[in-house]
Design a protein around this motif. Sequence first.
Motif, PDB file in Angstrom:
ATOM      1  N   LEU A  37       0.132   3.886   7.563  1.00 19.40           N
ATOM      2  CA  LEU A  37       1.105   4.106   8.638  1.00 19.40           C
ATOM      3  C   LEU A  37       0.782   3.238   9.849  1.00 19.40           C
ATOM      4  O   LEU A  37       1.681   2.659  10.470  1.00 19.40           O
ATOM      5  CB  LEU A  37       1.121   5.576   9.037  1.00 19.40           C
ATOM      6  CG  LEU A  37       1.789   6.542   8.051  1.00 19.40           C
ATOM      7  CD1 LEU A  37       1.648   7.978   8.532  1.00 19.40           C
ATOM      8  CD2 LEU A  37       3.265   6.193   7.869  1.00 19.40           C
ATOM      9  N   LEU A  38      -0.494   3.131  10.182  1.00 13.45           N
ATOM     10  CA  LEU A  38      -0.887   2.289  11.316  1.00 13.45           C
ATOM     11  C   LEU A  38      -0.531   0.824  11.058  1.00 13.45           C
ATOM     12  O   LEU A  38      -0.026   0.126  11.948  1.00 13.45           O
ATOM     13  CB  LEU A  38      -2.389   2.431  11.570  1.00 13.45           C
ATOM     14  CG  LEU A  38      -2.866   3.782  12.115  1.00 13.45           C
ATOM     15  CD1 LEU A  38      -4.386   3.805  12.208  1.00 13.45           C
ATOM     16  CD2 LEU A  38      -2.256   4.050  13.486  1.00 13.45           C
ATOM     17  N   ILE A  39      -0.795   0.371   9.838  1.00 18.99           N
ATOM     18  CA  ILE A  39      -0.479  -1.015   9.491  1.00 18.99           C
ATOM     19  C   ILE A  39       1.026  -1.243   9.494  1.00 18.99           C
ATOM     20  O   ILE A  39       1.519  -2.269   9.967  1.00 18.99           O
ATOM     21  CB  ILE A  39      -1.086  -1.365   8.115  1.00 18.99           C
ATOM     22  CG1 ILE A  39      -2.612  -1.388   8.217  1.00 18.99           C
ATOM     23  CG2 ILE A  39      -0.564  -2.703   7.607  1.00 18.99           C
ATOM     24  CD1 ILE A  39      -3.303  -1.572   6.896  1.00 18.99           C
ATOM     25  N   ALA A  40       1.766  -0.284   8.971  1.00 22.14           N
ATOM     26  CA  ALA A  40       3.227  -0.426   8.906  1.00 22.14           C
ATOM     27  C   ALA A  40       3.857  -0.481  10.297  1.00 22.14           C
ATOM     28  O   ALA A  40       4.801  -1.232  10.530  1.00 22.14           O
ATOM     29  CB  ALA A  40       3.822   0.726   8.101  1.00 22.14           C
ATOM     30  N   SER A  81       1.650  -3.749  12.638  1.00 26.13           N
ATOM     31  CA  SER A  81       1.408  -5.098  12.129  1.00 26.13           C
ATOM     32  C   SER A  81       2.572  -5.514  11.241  1.00 26.13           C
ATOM     33  O   SER A  81       3.429  -4.689  10.892  1.00 26.13           O
ATOM     34  CB  SER A  81       0.098  -5.156  11.340  1.00 26.13           C
ATOM     35  OG  SER A  81       0.258  -4.641  10.032  1.00 26.13           O
ATOM     36  N   ASN A  82       2.577  -6.773  10.876  1.00 19.16           N
ATOM     37  CA  ASN A  82       3.597  -7.289   9.959  1.00 19.16           C
ATOM     38  C   ASN A  82       3.067  -7.463   8.548  1.00 19.16           C
ATOM     39  O   ASN A  82       3.748  -8.032   7.697  1.00 19.16           O
ATOM     40  CB  ASN A  82       4.128  -8.635  10.476  1.00 19.16           C
ATOM     41  CG  ASN A  82       4.917  -8.482  11.764  1.00 19.16           C
ATOM     42  OD1 ASN A  82       5.544  -7.458  11.997  1.00 19.16           O
ATOM     43  ND2 ASN A  82       4.870  -9.498  12.620  1.00 19.16           N
ATOM     44  N   THR A  83       1.850  -7.012   8.293  1.00 16.84           N
ATOM     45  CA  THR A  83       1.239  -7.156   6.978  1.00 16.84           C
ATOM     46  C   THR A  83       1.834  -6.140   6.009  1.00 16.84           C
ATOM     47  O   THR A  83       1.879  -4.943   6.313  1.00 16.84           O
ATOM     48  CB  THR A  83      -0.282  -6.941   7.066  1.00 16.84           C
ATOM     49  OG1 THR A  83      -0.842  -7.888   7.975  1.00 16.84           O
ATOM     50  CG2 THR A  83      -0.926  -7.111   5.696  1.00 16.84           C
ATOM     51  N   ASP A 112     -12.035  -0.862   8.846  1.00 16.59           N
ATOM     52  CA  ASP A 112     -12.385  -2.106   9.549  1.00 16.59           C
ATOM     53  C   ASP A 112     -11.321  -3.173   9.322  1.00 16.59           C
ATOM     54  O   ASP A 112     -10.902  -3.869  10.259  1.00 16.59           O
ATOM     55  CB  ASP A 112     -13.739  -2.623   9.045  1.00 16.59           C
ATOM     56  CG  ASP A 112     -14.884  -1.679   9.390  1.00 16.59           C
ATOM     57  OD1 ASP A 112     -14.691  -0.820  10.265  1.00 16.59           O
ATOM     58  OD2 ASP A 112     -15.953  -1.812   8.771  1.00 16.59           O
ATOM     59  N   ALA A 113     -10.892  -3.307   8.077  1.00  9.85           N
ATOM     60  CA  ALA A 113      -9.869  -4.300   7.751  1.00  9.85           C
ATOM     61  C   ALA A 113      -8.545  -3.966   8.426  1.00  9.85           C
ATOM     62  O   ALA A 113      -7.844  -4.853   8.930  1.00  9.85           O
ATOM     63  CB  ALA A 113      -9.689  -4.393   6.245  1.00  9.85           C
ATOM     64  N   ALA A 114      -8.189  -2.683   8.448  1.00  8.16           N
ATOM     65  CA  ALA A 114      -6.943  -2.272   9.106  1.00  8.16           C
ATOM     66  C   ALA A 114      -6.983  -2.607  10.591  1.00  8.16           C
ATOM     67  O   ALA A 114      -5.996  -3.087  11.163  1.00  8.16           O
ATOM     68  CB  ALA A 114      -6.714  -0.777   8.898  1.00  8.16           C
ATOM     69  N   CYS A 115      -8.121  -2.367  11.226  1.00 13.86           N
ATOM     70  CA  CYS A 115      -8.260  -2.700  12.643  1.00 13.86           C
ATOM     71  C   CYS A 115      -8.132  -4.207  12.861  1.00 13.86           C
ATOM     72  O   CYS A 115      -7.496  -4.651  13.827  1.00 13.86           O
ATOM     73  CB  CYS A 115      -9.610  -2.215  13.163  1.00 13.86           C
ATOM     74  SG  CYS A 115      -9.756  -0.423  13.295  1.00 13.86           S
ATOM     75  N   ALA A 116      -8.730  -4.991  11.968  1.00 12.32           N
ATOM     76  CA  ALA A 116      -8.651  -6.445  12.101  1.00 12.32           C
ATOM     77  C   ALA A 116      -7.210  -6.924  11.987  1.00 12.32           C
ATOM     78  O   ALA A 116      -6.768  -7.804  12.748  1.00 12.32           O
ATOM     79  CB  ALA A 116      -9.514  -7.112  11.032  1.00 12.32           C
ATOM     80  N   ILE A 117      -6.460  -6.350  11.072  1.00 13.24           N
ATOM     81  CA  ILE A 117      -5.057  -6.724  10.895  1.00 13.24           C
ATOM     82  C   ILE A 117      -4.249  -6.408  12.154  1.00 13.24           C
ATOM     83  O   ILE A 117      -3.438  -7.220  12.617  1.00 13.24           O
ATOM     84  CB  ILE A 117      -4.460  -5.994   9.676  1.00 13.24           C
ATOM     85  CG1 ILE A 117      -5.094  -6.504   8.384  1.00 13.24           C
ATOM     86  CG2 ILE A 117      -2.943  -6.167   9.623  1.00 13.24           C
ATOM     87  CD1 ILE A 117      -4.717  -5.693   7.161  1.00 13.24           C
TER      88      ILE A 117
END
Length: 222
Positions: A48-51, A54-56, A199-204
């Motif tokens: 949900l955070l990525i969606a 971010s645009n990933t 960690d990866a989600a934060c980087a994105i």
Amino acid sequence: MLIAPIGVFGLMADAIGTYGFDVLTLVLKLFVVYVAAILIFGFVVYPLLIAFFSNTPVRKYFSAMKKPQIVAFSTASSMATLPVNMETCERDLKVTNATASFVLPLGATINMSGNAIYYGLVAIFFAQVYNIDLSMGAWAAIIVTSTLGAIGQAGVPGPSFLVVAVLLAAGIPIEGLPLLFALDRLFDMIRTALNITGDAACAIIVDRYSPDYDPNRWSKEA
């Protein structure tokens, strides 16, 4: 190291002798609840955070994270997984080197969501074992110390002795902790996999708001 298993066996034998075999069923329930919490956080919260931030593509994110998650699960070390995680973020998730080089090493040190979940659930578990009615102050102490303890936890495999601070802050006895020592490695492997995923989600997300971000990077690939 050779006599450590004997010591763990002795600690568990003493705990089981004190609280009975029924407590092992409670430990199994704790493990099931813990895995469920990890899955919710990893497959609901992070996507949900990525969606939203971010645009990933979320599907691309999960596809790329398989390798780092396997390494993290097998080594139980965020630091050992760091090179693989950085390579995955830069090559497969298109995170810039500047962002990955800053966010991922920092995240491997302080971003321990899996540990925070573990500390909180262990505190609640032992509160129920000892029939302790937690006050609002105790709940607040668990939340604060779990968060701070997760930040201070080293990114290497090993027992999470910071859980002692969480229990003491909430006024919960620590005598029953040996019950969890036999499963600690499994707990550690699972929470480490969640930690490096975060960690990866934060980087994105951080990369999305960096000056060098290209909003058309995924459309170009398509």
